[in-house]
Write a protein that holds these residues in place. Structure first.
Motif, mmCIF file in Angstrom:
data_model
loop_
_atom_site.group_PDB
_atom_site.id
_atom_site.type_symbol
_atom_site.label_atom_id
_atom_site.label_comp_id
_atom_site.label_asym_id
_atom_site.label_seq_id
_atom_site.Cartn_x
_atom_site.Cartn_y
_atom_site.Cartn_z
ATOM 1 N N GLU A 51 32.069 34.129 47.274
ATOM 2 C CA GLU A 51 32.763 35.054 46.382
ATOM 3 C C GLU A 51 34.071 34.422 45.910
ATOM 4 O OE1 GLU A 51 32.656 39.339 47.108
ATOM 5 O OE2 GLU A 51 31.849 38.873 49.091
ATOM 6 N N VAL A 79 37.622 35.035 43.949
ATOM 7 C CA VAL A 79 38.541 36.119 43.607
ATOM 8 C C VAL A 79 39.858 35.543 43.110
ATOM 9 C CG1 VAL A 79 37.497 37.634 45.343
ATOM 10 C CG2 VAL A 79 39.518 36.270 45.938
ATOM 11 N N CYS A 139 44.101 46.681 48.518
ATOM 12 C CA CYS A 139 43.621 45.848 47.406
ATOM 13 C C CYS A 139 43.320 44.419 47.838
ATOM 14 C CB CYS A 139 44.657 45.797 46.280
ATOM 15 S SG CYS A 139 46.100 44.775 46.681
ATOM 16 N N CYS A 140 44.015 43.983 48.900
ATOM 17 C CA CYS A 140 44.091 42.529 49.079
ATOM 18 C C CYS A 140 43.961 42.091 50.531
ATOM 19 C CB CYS A 140 45.432 42.017 48.544
ATOM 20 S SG CYS A 140 45.817 42.581 46.881
ATOM 21 N N GLU A 165 42.614 38.994 46.210
ATOM 22 C CA GLU A 165 41.849 40.221 46.054
ATOM 23 C C GLU A 165 40.762 40.283 47.120
ATOM 24 O OE1 GLU A 165 41.847 41.480 41.430
ATOM 25 O OE2 GLU A 165 40.695 39.686 41.915
ATOM 26 N N ARG A 166 40.549 41.461 47.639
ATOM 27 C CA ARG A 166 39.572 41.619 48.713
ATOM 28 C C ARG A 166 38.156 41.412 48.170
ATOM 29 N NH1 ARG A 166 40.279 43.838 53.637
ATOM 30 N NH2 ARG A 166 42.352 44.566 52.998
ATOM 31 N N PRO A 167 37.392 40.489 48.766
ATOM 32 C CA PRO A 167 36.013 40.285 48.298
ATOM 33 C C PRO A 167 35.148 41.513 48.594
ATOM 34 C CG PRO A 167 36.438 39.008 50.285
ATOM 35 C CD PRO A 167 37.754 39.574 49.868
ATOM 36 N N ARG A 168 34.076 41.640 47.836
ATOM 37 C CA ARG A 168 33.232 42.831 47.963
ATOM 38 C C ARG A 168 32.412 42.837 49.243
ATOM 39 N NH1 ARG A 168 30.559 43.882 41.958
ATOM 40 N NH2 ARG A 168 32.535 44.267 40.825
ATOM 41 N N ASN A 169 31.882 41.689 49.614
ATOM 42 C CA ASN A 169 30.887 41.656 50.678
ATOM 43 C C ASN A 169 31.327 40.916 51.935
ATOM 44 O OD1 ASN A 169 28.773 42.935 49.008
ATOM 45 N ND2 ASN A 169 28.880 41.020 47.838
ATOM 46 N N SER A 185 34.621 39.775 54.742
ATOM 47 C CA SER A 185 35.933 40.155 55.255
ATOM 48 C C SER A 185 36.958 39.083 54.910
ATOM 49 C CB SER A 185 35.869 40.353 56.770
ATOM 50 O OG SER A 185 35.751 39.098 57.430
#
Length: 563
Positions: A225, A227, A245-246, A261-265, A267
């Motif tokens: 991912e 970001v 958010c982050c 930014e925090r990835p979707r899938n 940690s």
């Protein structure tokens, strides 16, 4: 005192029985009296003086919410830095392009030009800035680069431009060589352009970065991912202020925080790589016109006066031995036959054998950006037997290491921490300079050379000050445990001309901050290469040519091995 208090009480009590209307006032006075009496007896041993609150400094327009304490410096030092970096400019917003400084109409001339001069004499050059209507400017703030050259002799000397805040500027040039010379002046950025840069000093970073997260997915397949990432500093992260958010990565030693930014899938633990991203200079379309190629980094046309310099029997005095604590004069030296003749100290010329001898039993740490990597690469090529070790890192990103076993020479190069505009690389390889210094033992055999400016030209000045304050603390710790360590600060180079990557004017401001913040540490060497990269006859470049790097290495070695 007690008797007086009793009599005063009886008097007040009688007054209360005389008149009801006066009674209310008397009760008030009685309460005040009793309270005062109690305070007198209770606080008699500790009398405190009244101190009016200190006035808060006026906050300039577009000021950051960052305080001196946030930056790790005192308010007095912050005031001094702002004064040192103060730059004149227009009184208000410029709304028409023709009001800006025109390199076509701006001129310069040599005052009182003589037929001949002698080595050691000086000449004065006057620059008159005009707008696109050929009208002399009524204010200053233009950023010029000025030098005196002789291409045949491969000679050059720097000239400091003095702003008189009325559209005129003067430059005093020393004439250090015998032969001919001519003046060269460039308009780097107009005062209107500098005004725009100042306007966005403390806004969000003018660049995005990327972070790569890699880890296993639900079905065991590797997930990647990508970001957006950036530094967390003041109002610079306002667009990421929403909750959760982050991912934040805080350096314990410096307190610096990098956020992605925090990835979707995945940690936050799966952050692996860092990479530079897109530039986002926040200027309006009109403001961007001020930085067009026609208006920035343009030579000023003038009648080519040839200056003839004759020999002088007295010549120019020899500088002292190279040592820490020396200041940088203007000029700091000059080029002649491609050799830098320093006025700071008596720099030596080193051949391959002499370099090896000087560096024998030395551990060198080059920290910073690609301009210190140039030092590593130069010595790698020009010290016989010095071989690069395979650390399985990118040859440009590092970290890098080279050794020469016969003479026990060890050389390291490592880039500074975030923010960094480098190709994709492991995030774990990015160490803050201050953190890295705390892992250097130091000693007579240790040489540390660092620089820190080129990658900060798209970030707030307050962030830079904070990082330099942390570096200064680390340097002081290093010198406290190992006073004989050689610590050399390399200034930023000229040549950062493309607006999308920063600019030369801002680099100059960062150099001012670095020099000021280390000015009271005598056992640190501030190597000002600004003049060395500014006055050479070749085209200025953020990565100077080999001939300039060679002279800079000679200066470093002259401090390491002064005799």
């Amino acid at each position: 005192m007690l008797l007086q208090s009793t009599l005063r009480f009886n008097y007040i009590w009688k007054s209360m029985t005389l008149d009801y209307r006066l009674g209310r006032v008397s009760l008030f006075l009685l309460a005040c009296f009793l309270t005062s009496a109690c305070l007198v007896f209770w606080r008699l041993p500790t009398v405190r003086r009244f101190h009016p609150p200190s006035p808060k400094p006026a906050r300039p327009k577009n000021a950051s919410i960052i305080s001196a304490q946030d930056m790790g410096i005192t308010q007095e030092e912050w005031d001094r830095l702002r004064k040192a970096c103060d730059w004149p400019g227009p009184d208000g917003e410029i709304t028409r392009l023709d009001q800006s400084t025109s390199p076509v109409h701006t001129t310069f001339s040599v005052e009182g030009l003589n037929d001949t001069y002698k080595v050691g004499d000086t000449i004065r050059v006057t620059i008159t800035a005009r707008d696109h209507n050929n009208t002399v400017k009524s204010y200053g703030g233009d950023f010029f680069r000025a030098k005196l050259l002789n291409l045949t002799l491969k000679a050059g000397v720097y000239g400091e431009v003095v702003d008189h805040s009325n559209g005129t500027y003067t430059v005093d040039f020393l004439l250090p060589w015998e032969g001919q010379a001519q003046v060269d002046v460039f308009l780097i950025i107009s005062s209107e352009g500098v005004h725009v840069l100042n306007k966005y000093f403390e806004s969000k970073p003018h660049i995005r970065y990327h972070g790569y997260f890699e880890g296993p997915g639900a079905d065991g397949v590797k997930i990647v991912e990508k970001v957006e990432c950036n530094v967390k500093w003041g109002s610079a992260h306002a667009h990421w202020s929403k909750a959760n958010c982050c991912c934040e990565y805080k350096d314990v030693q410096t307190g610096s925080v990098w956020q992605c930014e925090r990835p979707r899938n995945l940690s936050c633990d799966y952050w692996v790589y860092h990479e530079h991203g897109e530039h986002q200079f926040p200027a309006t379309p009109f403001e961007r016109q001020l930085f067009s190629r026609k208006l920035t980094n343009v030579g000023i046309a003038a009648e080519k006066h040839i200056i003839t310099v004759l020999p002088n029997a007295s010549g120019i005095g020899e500088p002292e031995r190279c040592r820490p604590g020396l200041t940088t004069p203007v000029p700091a030296g000059f080029y002649f036959q491609d050799v830098w003749k320093s006025f700071v100290c008596n720099t030596r010329r080193f051949n391959s054998q002499q370099r090896t001898s000087c560096l024998s039993n030395k551990i060198l740490h080059f920290l910073g950006d690609s301009t210190t990597r140039q030092y590593f690469e130069f010595l790698e090529r020009n010290v016989p037997g010095l071989k690069r070790m395979n650390l399985y890192t990118h040859h440009k990103n590092g970290p890098l290491m080279a050794v020469e076993l016969k003479n026990n020479i060890i050389m390291h190069w490592r880039t500074h921490g975030f923010p960094l505009r480098f190709p994709k690389m492991p995030a774990s390889d990015l160490h803050y300079i201050s953190t890295e210094m705390d892992y250097i033992t130091g000693g007579r055999e240790t040489v540390v050379v660092f620089t820190f400016s080129a990658h900060m030209t798209l970030h707030p000045l307050t962030l830079y000050i904070h990082r330099v304050a942390k570096i200064r603390e680390a340097v002081l710790r290093l010198l406290k445990r190992s006073p004989e360590t050689t610590v050399i600060i390399k200034s930023g180079n000229t040549g950062l001309t493309a607006m999308e990557y920063g600019n030369e004017w801002y680099t100059r401001q960062l150099n001012t901050v670095m020099r000021e913040m280390f000015s009271d540490i005598d056992n640190v060497i501030y190597m000002d290469v600004w003049q060395m990269t500014s006055c050479h006859y070749t085209h200025v470049n953020i990565h100077p040519g080999n001939v300039i790097i060679s002279n800079e290495i000679d200066m470093i070695l002259s401090f390491v091995c002064p005799s």
